[in-house]
Every structure is written in C-alpha cells, then in structure tokens.
Write an enzyme that holds these catalytic residues in place. Structure first.
Site, mmCIF file in Angstrom:
data_model
loop_
_atom_site.group_PDB
_atom_site.id
_atom_site.type_symbol
_atom_site.label_atom_id
_atom_site.label_comp_id
_atom_site.label_asym_id
_atom_site.label_seq_id
_atom_site.Cartn_x
_atom_site.Cartn_y
_atom_site.Cartn_z
ATOM 1 N N ARG A 1 0.820 -1.220 0.000
ATOM 2 C CA ARG A 1 0.000 0.000 0.000
ATOM 3 C C ARG A 1 0.850 1.264 0.000
ATOM 4 N NH1 ARG A 1 -5.508 -0.601 1.645
ATOM 5 N NH2 ARG A 1 -5.441 1.607 2.100
ATOM 6 N N TYR B 1 -0.150 -13.166 -0.184
ATOM 7 C CA TYR B 1 0.424 -12.955 -1.527
ATOM 8 C C TYR B 1 1.704 -12.135 -1.400
ATOM 9 C CZ TYR B 1 -2.593 -8.728 -1.070
ATOM 10 O OH TYR B 1 -3.232 -7.604 -0.628
ATOM 11 N N ASP C 1 -14.069 5.096 0.410
ATOM 12 C CA ASP C 1 -14.636 4.579 1.657
ATOM 13 C C ASP C 1 -15.549 5.595 2.344
ATOM 14 O OD1 ASP C 1 -13.330 2.210 1.326
ATOM 15 O OD2 ASP C 1 -12.184 2.289 3.195
HETATM 16 P P1 FAD Z 1 -8.588 5.970 3.024
HETATM 17 O O1 FAD Z 1 -7.532 5.097 2.491
HETATM 18 O O2 FAD Z 1 -9.155 5.644 4.361
HETATM 19 O O3 FAD Z 1 -8.017 7.454 3.044
HETATM 20 C C1 FAD Z 1 -8.690 8.498 3.716
HETATM 21 C C2 FAD Z 1 -7.674 9.611 4.001
HETATM 22 O O4 FAD Z 1 -8.383 10.732 4.528
HETATM 23 C C3 FAD Z 1 -6.643 9.210 5.053
HETATM 24 O O5 FAD Z 1 -5.352 9.523 4.567
HETATM 25 C C4 FAD Z 1 -7.025 10.065 6.277
HETATM 26 O O6 FAD Z 1 -5.907 10.398 7.070
HETATM 27 C C5 FAD Z 1 -7.655 11.274 5.618
HETATM 28 N N1 FAD Z 1 -8.606 11.996 6.474
HETATM 29 C C6 FAD Z 1 -9.573 11.466 7.274
HETATM 30 N N2 FAD Z 1 -10.266 12.447 7.892
HETATM 31 C C7 FAD Z 1 -9.741 13.622 7.462
HETATM 32 C C8 FAD Z 1 -10.042 14.997 7.740
HETATM 33 N N3 FAD Z 1 -11.031 15.357 8.588
HETATM 34 N N4 FAD Z 1 -9.309 15.968 7.139
HETATM 35 C C9 FAD Z 1 -8.299 15.636 6.261
HETATM 36 N N5 FAD Z 1 -7.966 14.336 5.975
HETATM 37 C C10 FAD Z 1 -8.689 13.346 6.556
HETATM 38 N N6 FAD Z 1 -9.127 -2.709 -1.403
HETATM 39 C C11 FAD Z 1 -8.739 -3.192 -2.617
HETATM 40 O O7 FAD Z 1 -9.095 -2.609 -3.662
HETATM 41 N N7 FAD Z 1 -7.960 -4.329 -2.705
HETATM 42 C C12 FAD Z 1 -7.549 -5.023 -1.592
HETATM 43 O O8 FAD Z 1 -6.835 -6.024 -1.716
HETATM 44 C C13 FAD Z 1 -7.954 -4.536 -0.304
HETATM 45 N N8 FAD Z 1 -7.593 -5.200 0.836
HETATM 46 C C14 FAD Z 1 -8.000 -4.726 2.047
HETATM 47 C C15 FAD Z 1 -7.673 -5.442 3.203
HETATM 48 C C16 FAD Z 1 -8.108 -4.997 4.461
HETATM 49 C C17 FAD Z 1 -7.801 -5.828 5.697
HETATM 50 C C18 FAD Z 1 -8.825 -3.762 4.553
HETATM 51 C C19 FAD Z 1 -9.250 -3.246 5.908
HETATM 52 C C20 FAD Z 1 -9.147 -3.047 3.396
HETATM 53 C C21 FAD Z 1 -8.762 -3.519 2.136
HETATM 54 N N9 FAD Z 1 -9.117 -2.851 0.959
HETATM 55 C C22 FAD Z 1 -8.746 -3.343 -0.255
HETATM 56 C C23 FAD Z 1 -9.951 -1.641 1.005
HETATM 57 C C24 FAD Z 1 -9.126 -0.386 0.834
HETATM 58 O O9 FAD Z 1 -8.065 -0.392 1.751
HETATM 59 C C25 FAD Z 1 -9.975 0.861 1.061
HETATM 60 O O10 FAD Z 1 -11.206 0.710 0.412
HETATM 61 C C26 FAD Z 1 -9.248 2.089 0.498
HETATM 62 O O11 FAD Z 1 -8.061 2.310 1.193
HETATM 63 C C27 FAD Z 1 -10.129 3.324 0.603
HETATM 64 O O12 FAD Z 1 -9.417 4.437 0.133
HETATM 65 P P2 FAD Z 1 -9.924 5.908 0.448
HETATM 66 O O13 FAD Z 1 -8.938 6.813 -0.227
HETATM 67 O O14 FAD Z 1 -11.358 6.027 0.126
HETATM 68 O O15 FAD Z 1 -9.837 6.059 2.037
#
Ligand code: FAD
Length: 403
Positions: A110, A216, A294
């Site tokens: 990641r 993996y 998310d």
């Molecule tokens: P996030 O990665 O959660 O990023 C959100 C960001 O917003 C963070 O950097 C945080 O610090 C920031 N933030 C939060 N609040 C604030 C605020 N108020 N002000 C400013 N910044 C803020 N997905 C896949 O596609 N393939 C996989 O193999 C996979 N494996 C996974 C395994 C596990 C065990 C888990 C738990 C998840 C997995 N996922 C996988 C899902 C994936 O990790 C998430 O869906 C993805 O990281 C979501 O990305 P995002 O950018 O939406 O949110």
C-alpha cells in the site's frame, strides 16, 4: 477533449482515492488541492490487490511503468481448504486477465501505491497536517476550515476522507459505521524467511469455519503480505486499528494447514483491524460537495475491491466534471453519483455475502459451496467477475456527458 478553466476542487483526504482523484482532475486542467490530516502521505504496512478495473485507471494516469516496477503479477487466485490445503478453485490471472481485460492484476504494498500517486502530484498541491473540521456550501463556492486555522474556498469539494469521513458527517449527519463481526490481523513477512515453503506466485485464499486467511507477495516478491480474518462478537478497543498480538493470531488458526501457521509464526509484528462497513448510502452528494471511496461506500475487503472502487470513482468523477461548461457543477455531481452508486453498492453487498461463503462451518453447506467452486460457478471465476474487471470507469458517462 477537456476544457481549460479555473474550476477549483478541494479534495479532503490523501489516501488512494483522494490522491488518484486529484491526479485525474489535475490532468484535466482543474485547479486541485488535496488536504490531508496526517503529517505525511503514508499507509499501514500491508498489501492491496489491484484488479484490472483498477490498474486500467492507474494506467490512464500514466503510472503503468511505476506499477510494473514494484507490483507483483500473480499467475492465479488459488482458493484452498483450511485444514488439508485441498484446492477448491484455481482462477488464472497473469496473462489471462491481460488478454481478457487489457490490463493486469497486481499485488502491491500500500505504501508503494501511495508513494507512486504522491510522486506524480506536484508537491504544492498536497497540504499535509490539514484536518478538515468545518465546511459551508455558499451556493457559488464551498468554504472549508481546518484544525490548524487555515481556510480555503473552492468550486467543488470532494470528501475522500475514508470510512470515518468528516465530510459525510457534516453533510448528512454523524452515523457510526457498523462492526461487521470480523477483525483482520495484517502483517508482512520477509520472503526469504519463507523460502522453505516454496510459495507459488498466486494470491492464496484459505477458507475455514469462522475465518479465512489470504496471502500474496508484494514489493517485487521481497515481502509476503497476509490478512488473517477472524469472526468475533464485538470490538471493545478504543481504536479501530491497533498493534495485534502475534500469539493471538497464531492461536486463532490452531489446526489450520502448516503453511498458514508457518506464515503467521514468521511475522515480527502484526496489526489488528476491526472491519466496519455501512449499508449503501441513499445519497453521496449535496450541492457542490460529493463523496468518494470509503467515505461513501466502505465495504468488507472480501472482494478486494475497496481501493479499486475508489479509483473507479476518481475516473468517473473526472469524466462527469470535465464537461463543466455544459452543465452546472451540482448536476455533474448528481450524474457522478447516478453513474457510480448502483455499481459500488453491488460490490459492497457482494463483499458482505462473501463473509458467509468464506466462513462456512464444515458440513452440508460447505460441501455444496465446494462443489459449486469446483464447477467454476463462484464469484471468483473469471466469468463471474467479468462485470467488475472489464469495467472502464472513465467512459461510464461518456454518451450522456457530451455537451
Ligand atoms: P482511506 O484510504 O481511508 O483514506 C482516507 C484519508 O483521509 C486518510 O489519509 C485520512 O488520514 C484522511 N482523512 C480522514 N479524515 C480527514 C479529515 N477530517 N481531514 C483531512 N484528511 C482526513 N481494497 C482493494 O481494492 N484491494 C484489496 O486487496 C484490499 N484489501 C484490504 C484489506 C483490508 C484488511 C482492509 C481493511 C481493506 C482492504 N481494501 C482493499 C480496502 C481499501 O483499503 C480501502 O477501500 C481504500 O483504502 C479506501 O481508500 P480511500 O482513499 O477512500 O480512504
């Protein structure tokens, strides 16, 4: 063709979804700034599977070379039984998915993926240590305020701030995500420690009663990533992610195949994650503000699609906003939501279904599942995931998006 304009976009959150959407929008000549609460762009030590629908998006961003440099291309997804290791189904990946879908399936660390995205963005576009605390949609602009006292005004605001999204809470009211009854131990083991296991270059998913185990290679096969999912009734810890106890993880997999136990035994440290999700939201956007990743569709990771769906959102949002002279921003955001919500919700509910399917106790239902898998009729056969892998999120709205 994109239209040059000074439309400004504020992206809250510098995760995979936030950085990818900023890059996409920047490449379409938007004036984009990312605001991340952390002091650095970083991620947990864990792997992520990047399926063809996601690598297609990353390739469009010009990142194919970078991905190939650190990503690992598994030859197959190998699903196995928990105790004797018997093959339940083996789905080819590797060149087969490239031929079928035109883009590869990768396994990536990641932190490597985030670093690739961050490097591609000009440094002055990412504002670290900026935690969003308040926002106001003034009709012609959105004003945002950060904990450090900084403020900004933008034409469009994108909440890519993860499962506990502040933007979503401020827009639609605070509602806690639900505990799914699962926790995941995650860890990385130096591959040389596991040489004696002679691990094949596959994503391996081991299914057993009340739990499953995935492993993996990542980072040019230097590390073996694992996710060990266990069912538990509740989550009582303060934080939803915490340092886990390796002995607890090992003991949760007592009686499992020696390969699984050996990987768990070999890790120096492990983190435990409570797995939360939400029911599909009825609405993602309001006025000039929308959600992505998310923040609007958190899901169990049992389809390995959370990050992939966030990347699809990034591509689709850019496609919708690109024709900005043709329609008001509010309408573009509605179009984005209309295009994305049914698909993301479908992946969300399939991920939930897999909890039951993966964790069946040994007995008639498990035997029926195994027979179905052997016949190729499961959610992980290439045919069954065609609708996920073949999808091109950036052309999703093209026919109706033309001015
Ligand atoms: P996030 O990665 O959660 O990023 C959100 C960001 O917003 C963070 O950097 C945080 O610090 C920031 N933030 C939060 N609040 C604030 C605020 N108020 N002000 C400013 N910044 C803020 N997905 C896949 O596609 N393939 C996989 O193999 C996979 N494996 C996974 C395994 C596990 C065990 C888990 C738990 C998840 C997995 N996922 C996988 C899902 C994936 O990790 C998430 O869906 C993805 O990281 C979501 O990305 P995002 O950018 O939406 O949110």
């Amino acid at each position: 063709m994109s239209e040059r304009s000074e439309t400004s976009v504020g992206v809250i959150g510098g995760g995979i979804g936030g950085l990818a959407s900023a890059l996409y929008l920047l490449q379409s000549d938007f004036d984009v700034h990312v605001y991340e609460r952390a002091g650095a762009v970083s991620d947990v030590g864990a792997g992520v599977q990047v399926s063809p629908n996601a690598s297609r998006v990353l390739h469009r961003l010009g990142l194919a070379g970078e991905l190939a440099r650190v990503g690992v291309r598994p030859v197959a997804m190998h699903q196995r039984r928990w105790d004797d290791g018997r093959t339940l189904v083996r789905t080819p990946l590797g060149d087969v998915v490239v031929e079928a879908f035109g883009s590869p399936h990768y396994q990536i660390h990641r932190a490597d993926l985030l670093a690739i995205l961050a490097r591609a963005l000009p440094k002055d576009r990412v504002h670290l240590a900026h935690r969003l605390v308040a926002l106001a949609d003034r009709g012609d602009r959105v004003e945002v305020m950060f904990e450090n006292g900084a403020t900004a005004a933008v034409d469009v605001l994108v909440g890519a701030d993860g499962i506990h999204s502040t933007v979503r809470g401020l827009l639609f009211g605070e509602k806690r995500p639900r505990f799914t009854g699962c926790a995941a131990y995650r860890g990385l083991v130096p591959a040389e420690r596991l040489e004696h296991l002679d691990l094949e270059l596959t994503t391996q998913l081991w299914m057993g009663p009340g739990r499953h185990f995935v492993h993996y290679f990542v980072r040019n096969q230097q590390l073996v990533n694992f996710v060990a999912v266990v069912e538990q009734d509740s989550w009582t810890r303060e934080s939803w992610t915490d340092r886990g106890n390796v002995a607890d993880a090992v003991s949760a997999f007592t009686g499992w195949h020696p390969q699984v136990r050996e990987i768990l035994h070999s890790v120096d440290e492990t983190f435990i994650w409570a797995l939360f999700d939400r029911a599909p939201l009825p609405q993602w956007s309001s006025g000039r503000i929308t959600l992505l990743g998310d923040a609007c569709h958190p899901m169990l990771p049992f389809m390995a699609q959370g990050a992939a769906q966030a990347l699809e959102d990034a591509a689709a949002l850019t496609s919708c906003l690109r024709r900005r002279r043709a329609r008001p921003i509010e309408e573009s955001l509605r179009l984005y939501e209309t295009a994305r919500r049914p698909r993301a919700s479908r992946v969300q509910s399939l991920s939930e279904t897999n909890k039951t399917r993966f964790h069946l106790p040994d007995g008639p239902a498990q035997r029926e599942r195994d027979e179905q898998m052997a016949s190729g009729g499961t959610a992980f056969s290439i045919k069954a995931v065609d609708w996920i892998y073949a999808h091109d999120a950036s052309v999703l709205v093209a026919p109706t998006a033309r001015p």
